[in-house]
Design a protein around this motif. Structure first.
Motif, mmCIF file in Angstrom:
data_model
loop_
_atom_site.group_PDB
_atom_site.id
_atom_site.type_symbol
_atom_site.label_atom_id
_atom_site.label_comp_id
_atom_site.label_asym_id
_atom_site.label_seq_id
_atom_site.Cartn_x
_atom_site.Cartn_y
_atom_site.Cartn_z
ATOM 1 N N GLU A 5 1.177 -1.630 0.152
ATOM 2 C CA GLU A 5 0.116 -0.151 -0.134
ATOM 3 C C GLU A 5 0.819 1.054 0.244
ATOM 4 N N ALA A 6 1.998 1.149 0.835
ATOM 5 C CA ALA A 6 2.722 2.115 0.990
ATOM 6 C C ALA A 6 3.137 2.659 -0.621
ATOM 7 N N CYS A 7 3.640 1.666 -0.811
ATOM 8 C CA CYS A 7 4.430 1.948 -2.816
ATOM 9 C C CYS A 7 2.843 2.439 -3.619
ATOM 10 N N LEU A 8 1.940 1.779 -3.372
ATOM 11 C CA LEU A 8 1.351 2.447 -4.293
ATOM 12 C C LEU A 8 0.783 3.493 -3.894
ATOM 13 N N GLN A 9 0.799 4.191 -3.015
ATOM 14 C CA GLN A 9 0.586 5.595 -2.660
ATOM 15 C C GLN A 9 1.698 6.531 -2.841
ATOM 16 N N LEU A 10 3.143 6.211 -3.127
ATOM 17 C CA LEU A 10 4.226 6.502 -3.281
ATOM 18 C C LEU A 10 4.376 7.074 -4.980
ATOM 19 N N GLU A 11 3.397 6.145 -5.604
ATOM 20 C CA GLU A 11 3.066 5.774 -7.365
ATOM 21 C C GLU A 11 2.670 6.721 -7.024
ATOM 22 N N VAL A 12 1.459 6.994 -7.102
ATOM 23 C CA VAL A 12 0.783 8.051 -7.355
ATOM 24 C C VAL A 12 1.032 9.341 -6.474
ATOM 25 N N ASP A 13 1.476 9.840 -5.836
ATOM 26 C CA ASP A 13 2.200 10.468 -4.869
ATOM 27 C C ASP A 13 3.804 11.132 -5.167
ATOM 28 N N GLY A 14 4.482 10.296 -6.439
ATOM 29 C CA GLY A 14 5.545 10.621 -6.734
ATOM 30 C C GLY A 14 6.783 11.963 -6.423
ATOM 31 N N ARG A 15 5.681 13.125 -5.860
ATOM 32 C CA ARG A 15 6.852 14.081 -6.048
ATOM 33 C C ARG A 15 7.202 14.155 -4.310
ATOM 34 N N ARG A 16 6.234 13.675 -3.489
ATOM 35 C CA ARG A 16 6.727 13.789 -2.433
ATOM 36 C C ARG A 16 8.501 13.725 -1.556
ATOM 37 N N ARG A 17 9.005 14.295 -0.819
ATOM 38 C CA ARG A 17 10.299 14.382 -0.146
ATOM 39 C C ARG A 17 10.882 13.441 0.201
ATOM 40 N N THR A 18 10.002 12.895 1.601
ATOM 41 C CA THR A 18 10.421 11.515 2.074
ATOM 42 C C THR A 18 9.870 9.612 1.744
ATOM 43 N N PRO A 19 10.692 9.610 1.822
ATOM 44 C CA PRO A 19 10.250 7.658 0.714
ATOM 45 C C PRO A 19 9.254 7.503 2.630
ATOM 46 N N HIS A 20 8.593 6.670 1.809
ATOM 47 C CA HIS A 20 7.785 5.918 3.470
ATOM 48 C C HIS A 20 9.541 4.784 4.285
ATOM 49 N N ASP A 21 8.505 4.446 4.975
ATOM 50 C CA ASP A 21 9.242 3.802 6.637
ATOM 51 C C ASP A 21 9.537 2.511 5.848
ATOM 52 N N GLY A 22 8.742 1.515 5.068
ATOM 53 C CA GLY A 22 9.774 0.818 4.739
ATOM 54 C C GLY A 22 10.098 0.769 3.046
ATOM 55 N N LEU A 23 10.815 2.221 2.605
ATOM 56 C CA LEU A 23 12.098 1.609 2.044
ATOM 57 C C LEU A 23 13.966 1.893 2.446
ATOM 58 N N ARG A 24 13.967 1.261 2.183
ATOM 59 C CA ARG A 24 15.957 1.592 2.849
ATOM 60 C C ARG A 24 16.738 1.869 1.313
ATOM 61 N N ALA A 60 16.833 17.297 -9.797
ATOM 62 C CA ALA A 60 16.939 16.715 -11.035
ATOM 63 C C ALA A 60 17.495 18.622 -10.716
ATOM 64 N N ASP A 61 18.471 19.302 -11.339
ATOM 65 C CA ASP A 61 18.526 20.725 -10.848
ATOM 66 C C ASP A 61 17.393 21.514 -11.964
ATOM 67 N N GLN A 62 17.341 22.984 -11.497
ATOM 68 C CA GLN A 62 16.010 23.140 -12.192
ATOM 69 C C GLN A 62 15.212 23.104 -11.910
ATOM 70 N N SER A 63 14.785 21.984 -11.069
ATOM 71 C CA SER A 63 13.034 21.579 -10.202
ATOM 72 C C SER A 63 12.668 21.697 -9.261
ATOM 73 N N LEU A 64 11.481 22.197 -9.209
ATOM 74 C CA LEU A 64 10.983 22.440 -7.789
ATOM 75 C C LEU A 64 10.705 20.698 -6.769
ATOM 76 N N PHE A 65 10.652 19.934 -7.925
ATOM 77 C CA PHE A 65 9.880 18.283 -7.349
ATOM 78 C C PHE A 65 10.885 17.533 -7.543
ATOM 79 N N VAL A 66 11.225 16.900 -6.672
ATOM 80 C CA VAL A 66 11.319 15.468 -6.913
ATOM 81 C C VAL A 66 10.794 14.439 -7.272
ATOM 82 N N HIS A 67 11.243 13.247 -8.820
ATOM 83 C CA HIS A 67 10.609 12.074 -9.383
ATOM 84 C C HIS A 67 10.726 11.106 -8.595
ATOM 85 N N TRP A 68 10.067 9.984 -7.354
ATOM 86 C CA TRP A 68 10.473 9.472 -7.692
ATOM 87 C C TRP A 68 10.059 7.173 -8.986
ATOM 88 N N ILE A 69 10.741 6.884 -8.666
ATOM 89 C CA ILE A 69 10.764 6.595 -10.450
ATOM 90 C C ILE A 69 10.685 4.613 -9.774
#
Length: 94
Positions: A5-24, A60-69
């Motif tokens: 569920e946490a990865c599915l939420q990250l996929e939907v909101d790929g611009r969040r700065r912090t990883p979810h608790d299950g990511l190492r 990325a430089d010159q970008s306001l957001f990060v991207h989770w892929i």
């Protein structure tokens, strides 16, 4: 394996700065890359402890957001689709 569920939420909101608790973090030093557009970017690799999904955080430089892929495991797509989905060209920074 299906994404948790946490990865599915990250996929939907790929611009969040912090990883979810299950990511190492797989690598602790950011890797500098130059995107196809010529923009420099730093990437970090993560893996989910719950569902084993591999993630790349791209800042990325010159970008306001990060991207989770999310990385797709090899063989997860049918051959006709995997051939039709080009991956973005990334080359190491000089």
């Amino acid at each position: 394996m299906q994404r948790c569920e946490a990865c599915l939420q990250l996929e939907v909101d790929g611009r969040r700065r912090t990883p979810h608790d299950g990511l190492r973090m797989v690598n602790s030093q950011p890797v500098e890359r130059v995107l196809e557009s010529g923009v420099r970017a730093r990437t970090l690799q993560f893996v989910c402890r719950h569902c084993d999904t591999h993630w790349t955080l791209c800042d990325a430089d010159q970008s306001l957001f990060v991207h989770w892929i999310a990385a797709r495991p090899a063989g997860s797509l049918p051959p006709e689709l995997s051939a039709a989905v080009p991956l973005p060209a990334i080359r190491p920074a000089a």
